[in-house]
Design a protein around this motif. Structure first.
Motif, PDB file in Angstrom:
ATOM      1  N   GLU A 103       0.870  -1.214   0.025  1.00 10.24           N
ATOM      2  CA  GLU A 103       0.092  -0.078   0.118  1.00 10.24           C
ATOM      3  C   GLU A 103       0.783   1.234   0.040  1.00 10.24           C
ATOM      4  OE1 GLU A 103      -3.533   2.036   2.693  1.00 10.24           O
ATOM      5  OE2 GLU A 103      -2.718  -0.005   3.321  1.00 10.24           O
ATOM      6  N   TYR A 104       2.037   1.327   0.744  1.00  6.93           N
ATOM      7  CA  TYR A 104       2.746   2.277   0.913  1.00  6.93           C
ATOM      8  C   TYR A 104       3.557   2.492  -0.296  1.00  6.93           C
ATOM      9  CZ  TYR A 104       5.972   5.761   2.725  1.00  6.93           C
ATOM     10  OH  TYR A 104       7.029   6.755   3.122  1.00  6.93           O
ATOM     11  N   ASN A 105       4.066   1.398  -1.155  1.00  7.41           N
ATOM     12  CA  ASN A 105       5.013   1.863  -2.051  1.00  7.41           C
ATOM     13  C   ASN A 105       4.567   1.544  -3.600  1.00  7.41           C
ATOM     14  OD1 ASN A 105       7.983   1.830  -0.792  1.00  7.41           O
ATOM     15  ND2 ASN A 105       6.816   0.110   0.367  1.00  7.41           N
ATOM     16  N   PHE A 106       3.422   1.285  -3.734  1.00  7.55           N
ATOM     17  CA  PHE A 106       2.776   1.133  -5.100  1.00  7.55           C
ATOM     18  C   PHE A 106       1.471   1.533  -5.170  1.00  7.55           C
ATOM     19  CE2 PHE A 106       5.496  -2.615  -4.462  1.00  7.55           C
ATOM     20  CZ  PHE A 106       6.495  -2.313  -5.430  1.00  7.55           C
ATOM     21  N   SER A 107       1.408   2.783  -6.129  1.00  8.41           N
ATOM     22  CA  SER A 107       0.367   3.192  -6.306  1.00  8.41           C
ATOM     23  C   SER A 107      -0.679   2.370  -7.246  1.00  8.41           C
ATOM     24  CB  SER A 107       0.418   4.555  -7.279  1.00  8.41           C
ATOM     25  OG  SER A 107       0.993   5.684  -6.293  1.00  8.41           O
ATOM     26  N   GLN A 108       0.023   1.600  -8.334  1.00  7.75           N
ATOM     27  CA  GLN A 108      -0.735   0.738  -9.050  1.00  7.75           C
ATOM     28  C   GLN A 108       0.281  -0.542  -9.415  1.00  7.75           C
ATOM     29  OE1 GLN A 108      -1.563   3.697 -12.383  1.00  7.75           O
ATOM     30  NE2 GLN A 108      -1.083   1.766 -13.610  1.00  7.75           N
ATOM     31  N   THR A 109      -0.377  -1.562  -9.635  1.00  6.46           N
ATOM     32  CA  THR A 109       0.544  -2.826  -9.769  1.00  6.46           C
ATOM     33  C   THR A 109       0.275  -3.676 -11.052  1.00  6.46           C
ATOM     34  OG1 THR A 109      -1.075  -4.290  -8.542  1.00  6.46           O
ATOM     35  CG2 THR A 109       0.726  -3.257  -7.406  1.00  6.46           C
ATOM     36  N   SER A 110      -0.375  -3.042 -12.050  1.00  2.09           N
ATOM     37  CA  SER A 110      -0.610  -3.376 -13.315  1.00  2.09           C
ATOM     38  C   SER A 110      -0.636  -2.402 -14.519  1.00  2.09           C
ATOM     39  CB  SER A 110      -1.858  -4.565 -13.355  1.00  2.09           C
ATOM     40  OG  SER A 110      -3.230  -3.565 -12.982  1.00  2.09           O
ATOM     41  N   HIS A 111      -0.429  -2.800 -15.608  1.00  3.90           N
ATOM     42  CA  HIS A 111      -0.649  -1.748 -16.849  1.00  3.90           C
ATOM     43  C   HIS A 111       0.077  -0.565 -16.748  1.00  3.90           C
ATOM     44  CE1 HIS A 111      -3.846  -4.633 -18.050  1.00  3.90           C
ATOM     45  NE2 HIS A 111      -4.612  -4.164 -16.919  1.00  3.90           N
ATOM     46  N   ILE A 112       1.196  -0.600 -15.963  1.00  2.00           N
ATOM     47  CA  ILE A 112       2.060   0.518 -15.344  1.00  2.00           C
ATOM     48  C   ILE A 112       2.725   1.145 -16.934  1.00  2.00           C
ATOM     49  CG2 ILE A 112       4.043   1.522 -14.209  1.00  2.00           C
ATOM     50  CD1 ILE A 112       3.051  -0.971 -12.122  1.00  2.00           C
ATOM     51  N   ALA A 113       3.346   0.438 -17.631  1.00  6.82           N
ATOM     52  CA  ALA A 113       3.929   0.802 -18.810  1.00  6.82           C
ATOM     53  C   ALA A 113       2.980   1.464 -19.728  1.00  6.82           C
ATOM     54  CB  ALA A 113       4.576  -0.397 -19.501  1.00  6.82           C
ATOM     55  N   LYS A 114       1.690   1.174 -19.881  1.00  9.02           N
ATOM     56  CA  LYS A 114       0.705   1.657 -20.540  1.00  9.02           C
ATOM     57  C   LYS A 114       0.484   3.083 -20.026  1.00  9.02           C
ATOM     58  CE  LYS A 114      -4.063   1.287 -22.131  1.00  9.02           C
ATOM     59  NZ  LYS A 114      -5.303   0.336 -22.328  1.00  9.02           N
ATOM     60  N   SER A 115       0.383   3.392 -18.738  1.00 11.29           N
ATOM     61  CA  SER A 115       0.279   4.376 -18.254  1.00 11.29           C
ATOM     62  C   SER A 115       1.351   5.420 -18.438  1.00 11.29           C
ATOM     63  CB  SER A 115      -0.175   4.344 -16.626  1.00 11.29           C
ATOM     64  OG  SER A 115      -1.421   3.516 -16.446  1.00 11.29           O
ATOM     65  N   ILE A 116       2.590   5.104 -18.255  1.00 11.46           N
ATOM     66  CA  ILE A 116       3.736   5.934 -18.618  1.00 11.46           C
ATOM     67  C   ILE A 116       3.655   6.382 -20.041  1.00 11.46           C
ATOM     68  CG2 ILE A 116       6.245   5.848 -18.864  1.00 11.46           C
ATOM     69  CD1 ILE A 116       6.266   4.120 -16.199  1.00 11.46           C
TER      70      ILE A 116
END
Length: 387
Positions: free
Chosen positions: A368-381
């Motif tokens: 919870e503290y270290n990750f805003s999201q854990t999937s589809h991150i490359a797409k968001s970037i």
């Protein structure tokens, strides 16, 4: 007298460095004259490895998929003050995007064109040990005098971090404004939710193990990079510690050691002589996480990524006081990790021998503290970059 000589030597060194930077900037300006930025040119320097992997690979693959017009130029940079560094000027002068996951000296020596995006994906999740400007004038870090000449980690237009909680630390480490730091996530963890990738990687790793090793409890150990000579953070020798530990482990325990990419792997040769330790350079730490039953590090932020698997994790830190004094952590270790904190070799041995397959561990606080999201991150970037 000795201090005076050292001071004069550094002054001369910095003057030569300033002259080099001036010449480099002039050459960059000449390379830019009459040459517009190529809107489809992406330059990717590989400093940490010899081929695309991790964050760079995840974003590169997403760019290729969603923006087929892009042309990629993957280079192995020199990253040292030398004549060789001039070979990269023409390459970066025309780039629309320079995609980084670590230190890249050329962009700190120039005043980049406004049309060029210098994107820092960084290679670490969370904010664990201090780096960049957070270590100025420490035993480990750069001097303020050096930074006056070479402003490291400067000119980034976009920095992507794992969560909003990380923004203040990266703003300090990169000496930059917070509004250019985006809490999107760590793109390489996209692979953890790619079932085809997971199954393929697991199969590839298991094929490298003997039948006996496949049935053993696999303890992944991945220490952080440690500086040498006068910059070293402590006197701990992790190789020596593991050799002395190996003889006390239960017969069903297998240590999988993955060394940091900056360390010459010849340093780990002694470990390979131990029957219950394997040293791997073929697969990444993240790859091994897919088959590991437990994870041990000292101060590597890889522990935050392993937390996503909800398996046992620990820090082996008998040198905690020395490391904290000479380099420093952004937060107290007890506050940022749910892992066991092992301060002695006997504690390390007991913890490893207590492990078995199929264990579950509550790491929800770390996630919870270290990750805003854990999937589809490359797409968001990529969407963020091409708005």
């Amino acid at each position: 007298m000795e201090n005076l000589k050292m001071g004069i030597g550094r002054t001369i060194q910095y003057k030569i460095l300033a002259l080099y930077r001036l010449i480099y900037r002039c050459c960059y300006l000449l390379a830019c004259m009459g040459k517009p930025v190529k809107s489809n040119k992406v330059v990717i320097p590989l400093y940490r490895q010899d081929e695309l992997e991790g964050n760079l690979k995840a974003v590169y693959e997403e760019m290729k998929k969603t923006h087929p017009e892009l042309q990629f130029h993957i280079i192995k940079p020199n990253n040292k003050i030398s004549v060789k560094l001039f070979k990269e000027i023409n390459m970066i002068a025309e780039a629309k995007i320079i995609l980084l996951d670590d230190y890249y000296l050329p962009v700190y020596l120039i005043n980049p064109r406004k049309e060029t995006d210098i994107v820092q994906l960084w290679h670490a999740a969370g904010a664990f040990k201090k780096f960049g400007y957070s270590t100025v004038n420490t035993k480990f870090g750069p001097s303020s005098s050096y930074l006056d000449v070479v402003p490291i980690h400067s000119h980034y237009t976009h920095v992507f971090v794992s969560s909003e909680n990380m923004i203040p630390y990266y703003a300090e480490a990169f000496h930059m404004q917070r509004d250019r730091i985006y809490p999107v996530g760590v793109p390489r963890i996209d692979y953890f939710s790619d079932q085809a990738f997971v199954e393929k990687t697991r199969d590839q790793i298991l094929k490298t193990l003997s039948e006996k090793q496949r049935g053993m409890v696999k303890i992944l150990i991945a220490p952080t990079y440690r500086a040498g000579s006068s910059s070293k953070e402590s006197d701990l020798d992790i190789v020596e510690e593991l050799i002395k530990t190996a003889g006390h482990l239960d017969k069903d325990k297998l240590i999988v050691f993955v060394g940091h990419p900056y360390i010459d792997h010849s340093h780990f040769e002694a470990l390979q002589k131990t029957s219950n330790i394997i040293v791997d350079g073929q697969f990444s730490t993240n790859d091994w996480m897919l088959v590991a039953d437990a994870f041990i590090t000292d101060y590597s932020s890889a522990i935050f990524e392993f937390a996503l698997f909800h398996k046992p994790l620990a820090h082996y830190v008998p040198d905690l006081e020395a490391y904290t004094k000479n380099r420093g952590l952004y937060n107290d270790l007890h506050n940022i990790s749910d892992g066991a904190i092992l301060r002695s070799r006997s504690a390390l041995i007991d913890w490893i021998n207590s492990r078995h397959t199929g264990e579950s561990y509550d790491t929800s606080r770390m996630i919870e503290y270290n990750f805003s999201q854990t999937s589809h991150i490359a797409k968001s970037i990529v969407e963020q970059l091409f708005k």
